[in-house]
Design a protein around this motif. Structure first.
Motif, PDB file in Angstrom:
ATOM      1  N   ILE A 120     -34.811  -8.577  35.851  1.00 31.87           N
ATOM      2  CA  ILE A 120     -35.437  -7.472  35.108  1.00 31.87           C
ATOM      3  C   ILE A 120     -34.915  -7.432  33.677  1.00 31.87           C
ATOM      4  CG2 ILE A 120     -35.647  -4.950  34.962  1.00 31.87           C
ATOM      5  CD1 ILE A 120     -35.520  -4.996  38.097  1.00 31.87           C
ATOM      6  N   TYR A 121     -33.609  -7.622  33.530  1.00 37.70           N
ATOM      7  CA  TYR A 121     -33.001  -7.635  32.193  1.00 37.70           C
ATOM      8  C   TYR A 121     -33.596  -8.745  31.339  1.00 37.70           C
ATOM      9  CZ  TYR A 121     -29.521  -8.243  28.522  1.00 37.70           C
ATOM     10  OH  TYR A 121     -28.909  -8.386  27.304  1.00 37.70           O
ATOM     11  N   ARG A 122     -33.781  -9.946  31.925  1.00 38.57           N
ATOM     12  CA  ARG A 122     -34.368 -11.078  31.195  1.00 38.57           C
ATOM     13  C   ARG A 122     -35.769 -10.741  30.689  1.00 38.57           C
ATOM     14  NH1 ARG A 122     -32.699 -16.713  32.308  1.00 38.57           N
ATOM     15  NH2 ARG A 122     -34.823 -17.151  31.668  1.00 38.57           N
ATOM     16  N   ILE A 123     -36.566 -10.155  31.570  1.00 37.16           N
ATOM     17  CA  ILE A 123     -37.952  -9.827  31.207  1.00 37.16           C
ATOM     18  C   ILE A 123     -37.975  -8.819  30.057  1.00 37.16           C
ATOM     19  CG2 ILE A 123     -40.089  -8.754  32.023  1.00 37.16           C
ATOM     20  CD1 ILE A 123     -39.360  -9.956  34.838  1.00 37.16           C
ATOM     21  N   ILE A 124     -37.133  -7.786  30.148  1.00 39.91           N
ATOM     22  CA  ILE A 124     -37.056  -6.769  29.085  1.00 39.91           C
ATOM     23  C   ILE A 124     -36.601  -7.407  27.766  1.00 39.91           C
ATOM     24  CG2 ILE A 124     -35.838  -4.700  28.292  1.00 39.91           C
ATOM     25  CD1 ILE A 124     -35.728  -3.843  31.296  1.00 39.91           C
ATOM     26  N   LEU A 125     -35.551  -8.246  27.841  1.00 37.06           N
ATOM     27  CA  LEU A 125     -35.045  -8.909  26.638  1.00 37.06           C
ATOM     28  C   LEU A 125     -36.108  -9.816  26.027  1.00 37.06           C
ATOM     29  CD1 LEU A 125     -32.693  -9.551  24.700  1.00 37.06           C
ATOM     30  CD2 LEU A 125     -31.993 -11.362  26.284  1.00 37.06           C
ATOM     31  N   GLY A 126     -36.837 -10.541  26.873  1.00 38.41           N
ATOM     32  CA  GLY A 126     -37.897 -11.420  26.393  1.00 38.41           C
ATOM     33  C   GLY A 126     -38.985 -10.653  25.668  1.00 38.41           C
ATOM     34  N   VAL A 127     -39.379  -9.506  26.226  1.00 38.39           N
ATOM     35  CA  VAL A 127     -40.407  -8.663  25.595  1.00 38.39           C
ATOM     36  C   VAL A 127     -39.897  -8.129  24.249  1.00 38.39           C
ATOM     37  CG1 VAL A 127     -41.691  -6.496  25.801  1.00 38.39           C
ATOM     38  CG2 VAL A 127     -41.524  -8.045  27.772  1.00 38.39           C
ATOM     39  N   VAL A 128     -38.628  -7.708  24.215  1.00 37.85           N
ATOM     40  CA  VAL A 128     -38.027  -7.212  22.967  1.00 37.85           C
ATOM     41  C   VAL A 128     -38.011  -8.309  21.911  1.00 37.85           C
ATOM     42  CG1 VAL A 128     -35.865  -6.418  21.903  1.00 37.85           C
ATOM     43  CG2 VAL A 128     -36.645  -5.415  24.059  1.00 37.85           C
ATOM     44  N   LEU A 129     -37.612  -9.522  22.319  1.00 34.99           N
ATOM     45  CA  LEU A 129     -37.579 -10.657  21.374  1.00 34.99           C
ATOM     46  C   LEU A 129     -38.971 -10.959  20.836  1.00 34.99           C
ATOM     47  CD1 LEU A 129     -35.155 -13.373  22.807  1.00 34.99           C
ATOM     48  CD2 LEU A 129     -35.029 -12.265  20.584  1.00 34.99           C
ATOM     49  N   LEU A 130     -39.994 -10.942  21.715  1.00 34.01           N
ATOM     50  CA  LEU A 130     -41.361 -11.184  21.259  1.00 34.01           C
ATOM     51  C   LEU A 130     -41.789 -10.123  20.254  1.00 34.01           C
ATOM     52  CD1 LEU A 130     -43.381 -12.235  24.458  1.00 34.01           C
ATOM     53  CD2 LEU A 130     -42.891 -13.627  22.461  1.00 34.01           C
ATOM     54  N   GLY A 131     -41.461  -8.870  20.557  1.00 31.83           N
ATOM     55  CA  GLY A 131     -41.797  -7.771  19.644  1.00 31.83           C
ATOM     56  C   GLY A 131     -41.122  -7.933  18.291  1.00 31.83           C
ATOM     57  N   MET A 132     -39.833  -8.317  18.304  1.00 29.37           N
ATOM     58  CA  MET A 132     -39.084  -8.501  17.061  1.00 29.37           C
ATOM     59  C   MET A 132     -39.643  -9.665  16.256  1.00 29.37           C
ATOM     60  SD  MET A 132     -35.207  -7.876  18.489  1.00 29.37           S
ATOM     61  CE  MET A 132     -34.355  -8.031  16.898  1.00 29.37           C
ATOM     62  N   ALA A 133     -40.072 -10.727  16.952  1.00 28.70           N
ATOM     63  CA  ALA A 133     -40.646 -11.897  16.279  1.00 28.70           C
ATOM     64  C   ALA A 133     -41.982 -11.536  15.638  1.00 28.70           C
ATOM     65  CB  ALA A 133     -40.815 -13.045  17.262  1.00 28.70           C
ATOM     66  N   MET A 134     -42.807 -10.779  16.374  1.00 30.51           N
ATOM     67  CA  MET A 134     -44.125 -10.391  15.849  1.00 30.51           C
ATOM     68  C   MET A 134     -43.999  -9.425  14.669  1.00 30.51           C
ATOM     69  SD  MET A 134     -46.056  -9.920  19.524  1.00 30.51           S
ATOM     70  CE  MET A 134     -47.630  -9.371  18.930  1.00 30.51           C
ATOM     71  N   ALA A 135     -42.914  -8.631  14.683  1.00 27.89           N
ATOM     72  CA  ALA A 135     -42.681  -7.698  13.575  1.00 27.89           C
ATOM     73  C   ALA A 135     -41.997  -8.355  12.398  1.00 27.89           C
ATOM     74  CB  ALA A 135     -41.831  -6.522  14.085  1.00 27.89           C
ATOM     75  N   GLY A 136     -41.656  -9.630  12.549  1.00 27.90           N
ATOM     76  CA  GLY A 136     -41.004 -10.366  11.462  1.00 27.90           C
ATOM     77  C   GLY A 136     -39.516 -10.066  11.308  1.00 27.90           C
ATOM     78  N   MET A 137     -38.934  -9.419  12.336  1.00 29.48           N
ATOM     79  CA  MET A 137     -37.516  -9.075  12.256  1.00 29.48           C
ATOM     80  C   MET A 137     -36.614 -10.280  12.514  1.00 29.48           C
ATOM     81  SD  MET A 137     -37.707  -5.454  14.329  1.00 29.48           S
ATOM     82  CE  MET A 137     -35.960  -5.149  14.248  1.00 29.48           C
ATOM     83  N   ILE A 138     -37.109 -11.225  13.316  1.00 33.00           N
ATOM     84  CA  ILE A 138     -36.367 -12.464  13.579  1.00 33.00           C
ATOM     85  C   ILE A 138     -37.330 -13.629  13.507  1.00 33.00           C
ATOM     86  CG2 ILE A 138     -34.516 -11.463  14.985  1.00 33.00           C
ATOM     87  CD1 ILE A 138     -36.051 -12.181  17.447  1.00 33.00           C
TER      88      ILE A 138
END
Length: 265
Positions: free
Chosen positions: A246-264
């Motif tokens: 569950i933690y992996r899935i949440i982290l993956g979604v957060v990373l995708l969101g940060m990438a799409m927002a241009g944060m990383i």
């Protein structure tokens, strides 16, 4: 400030290297704020985590070496060797072909999410099999292959890939699957670290390193990894890996969101 950053990165590496949650994904996030580290730095902190697991399993390793005449020990040791050799041969072939995804946020995020779903499925499937601690030749072969897959797809998590392949292939006992995965990982990761470190020295990449910061990060990584792995081995005796999935899935979604927002990147 650089020493504080080294401590933080050593803590992150120590916690995440052997827990099935991907050290790569966490280091990608950390480096956005702490600054990118050199290849030498990343190799050294990984070596600290490997040393911790070697210390934890030193009795088991010594038993395998000195108890060579015992058929059970010999069979287990041969399977470890075969798994390692499969990883070494396939890993060199993959490296020669240059087949490796970049360690950027988006592919790592997808690997985290897919890996989390895979872990939930593996737990579900293993629970429907008779409990078994036996390491078969199929398990040894697939664990060797899984290590290569984890190397090709950053974010997969070497420990996660190998543990759950072992569980799906017949070693339904979590503790037995984890022990085999970690024992195979010791020579594999030492060899990979030594290969990378030699290449870095040969290319002159270690000339401008802050060896004090490296030493601090190495020690921190070793101590934290020791505590993290000890905790994990106790935790899985009576708990499933679901919380990590569950933690992996949440982290993956957060990373995708940060990438799409241009944060990383």
């Amino acid at each position: 400030m650089d020493y504080i950053n080294s401590i933080i990165l050593g803590i992150i590496e120590g916690i995440t290297e052997f827990l099935p949650i991907s050290s790569t994904g966490h280091l990608i996030i950390a480096e956005q704020w702490l600054g990118a580290r050199s290849d030498t730095f990343n190799i050294v902190i990984q070596a600290g985590a490997i040393l911790a697991v070697t210390i934890i399993y030193w009795r088991r390793l010594l038993d395998l070496l000195l108890g060579w005449r015992d058929p059970q020990n010999r069979d287990y040791a041969f399977k470890l060797i075969v798994a390692f050799l499969i990883t070494a041969v396939l890993g060199l072939l993959v490296k020669k072909m240059g087949f490796e995804l970049p360690e950027t946020a988006t592919p790592v995020a997808w690997a985290l999410i897919i890996g989390g779903i895979w872990m939930i499925f593996a737990e579900w499937a293993a629970a429907r099999r008779p409990p078994s601690s036996h390491i078969t030749w199929l398990v040894a072969i697939l664990v060797g292959i899984a290590q290569v897959v984890a190397g090709v797809f950053p974010g997969t998590s070497r420990s996660g890939a190998t543990i759950f392949v072992a569980m799906l292939a017949g070693t339904a006992n979590r503790a037995a699957a984890t022990e085999f995965a970690f024992l195979v990982g010791i020579p594999t990761m030492y060899a990979a670290s030594a290969f990378s470190l030699l290449k870095t020295f040969k290319d002159g990449g270690a000339a401008n390193e802050d060896w004090t910061a490296l030493g601090i990060a190495f020690v921190v990584s070793t101590i934290v990894a020791f505590v993290a792995v000890k905790w994990l081995l106790a935790y899985i005796r009576s708990n499933r890996f679901t919380v990590f999935a569950i933690y992996r899935i949440i982290l993956g979604v957060v990373l995708l969101g940060m990438a799409m927002a241009g944060m990383i990147s």
